[in-house]
Design a protein around this motif. Sequence first.
Motif, mmCIF file in Angstrom:
data_model
loop_
_atom_site.group_PDB
_atom_site.id
_atom_site.type_symbol
_atom_site.label_atom_id
_atom_site.label_comp_id
_atom_site.label_asym_id
_atom_site.label_seq_id
_atom_site.Cartn_x
_atom_site.Cartn_y
_atom_site.Cartn_z
ATOM 1 N N LYS A 102 1.325 -1.278 0.002
ATOM 2 C CA LYS A 102 0.397 0.183 0.014
ATOM 3 C C LYS A 102 1.048 1.822 -0.478
ATOM 4 O O LYS A 102 0.251 2.403 -0.440
ATOM 5 C CB LYS A 102 -1.253 -0.071 1.411
ATOM 6 N N GLN A 121 0.127 -9.129 -7.148
ATOM 7 C CA GLN A 121 -1.734 -8.782 -6.756
ATOM 8 C C GLN A 121 -1.643 -7.869 -5.490
ATOM 9 O O GLN A 121 -2.625 -6.644 -5.460
ATOM 10 C CB GLN A 121 -1.758 -10.590 -6.176
ATOM 11 N N GLN A 124 -1.373 -4.811 -7.674
ATOM 12 C CA GLN A 124 -2.627 -4.247 -8.235
ATOM 13 C C GLN A 124 -3.292 -3.354 -7.793
ATOM 14 O O GLN A 124 -3.992 -2.650 -7.950
ATOM 15 C CB GLN A 124 -2.364 -5.685 -9.569
ATOM 16 N N ARG A 125 -4.216 -4.106 -6.487
ATOM 17 C CA ARG A 125 -5.691 -3.807 -5.899
ATOM 18 C C ARG A 125 -4.429 -2.516 -5.343
ATOM 19 O O ARG A 125 -5.993 -1.733 -5.073
ATOM 20 C CB ARG A 125 -5.076 -4.908 -4.292
ATOM 21 N N ARG A 126 -4.061 -2.311 -4.751
ATOM 22 C CA ARG A 126 -3.635 -1.041 -4.090
ATOM 23 C C ARG A 126 -3.486 0.236 -5.034
ATOM 24 O O ARG A 126 -3.603 0.988 -5.501
ATOM 25 C CB ARG A 126 -2.077 -1.314 -3.508
ATOM 26 N N GLU A 128 -4.826 0.149 -7.935
ATOM 27 C CA GLU A 128 -5.840 0.239 -8.967
ATOM 28 C C GLU A 128 -6.886 1.374 -7.374
ATOM 29 O O GLU A 128 -7.344 2.543 -8.331
ATOM 30 C CB GLU A 128 -6.141 -0.514 -8.967
#
Length: 253
Positions: A102, A121, A124-126, A128
């Motif tokens: 993050k 992964q 990618q989430r953070r 986005e």
Amino acid sequence: MTEQPSAAAHAKTQADFAANLASVRERIARAELEAGRTPGSVRLLPVTKTVPSDRLRLAIAAGVEWLGENKVQEALQKSEELADLPHLKYSVIGHLQTNKAKYVARFAHEFQALDNLRQAQALQRRLEAEERTLDVFVQVNTSGEESKFGLDPDDTVAFVKQLPAFDRLQVKGLMTLAIFSTDQIAVRRCFQKLSALRDSVREINPDIKELSMGMSGDFELAIAEGATVVRVGQGIFGARALPDSHYWPGFAH
């Protein structure tokens, strides 16, 4: 090639930093010329771990534009302390625990130690959530040393094939740490292995062009083998002291 000292004199003033930077850049330019490389084809990434922000301001005034940091929280703290200098770029070059993704997604411009899908992964989430993208290098353990992070060279192509699923990660190249040795043949072998791997993964993704390899004591060898990014700390800042207590505990490296 004559052997070069890995550490410069300890820089205390802007003039000291300017002199050390000029020396390193001269070495890079000479190595480019000897290797038949295009002048300016190699990017200097200053490694700023354990260097406090007040000293960094002097280095920045002398011409440092990138800060290469091993520890995410130290890099984050510096990005906050130096927030008045928006032109700075931050490269995280050390191993990343997924719970720190993050922070990288928030401030970093580059991550040079991608070596597993859990990292991809999490980033990618953070990314986005932050509505950002991130330039990344895949780290490869070309020396085979158990103490080093990075993918086994034999696993690298298969790993790169999975990365298009993570559209927030812009895969720019490969990174390695050569064996720590005075044996130049062994050191060069690590760089040659990464260069050959880069040629293989470019068949999958032609945008993977960069090679981040070589540090203060061996970057001429790396440039001879195709390095496009060299990571230099002690050649700019001088021999590294123990971390200042102003920073987070456990940051010695």
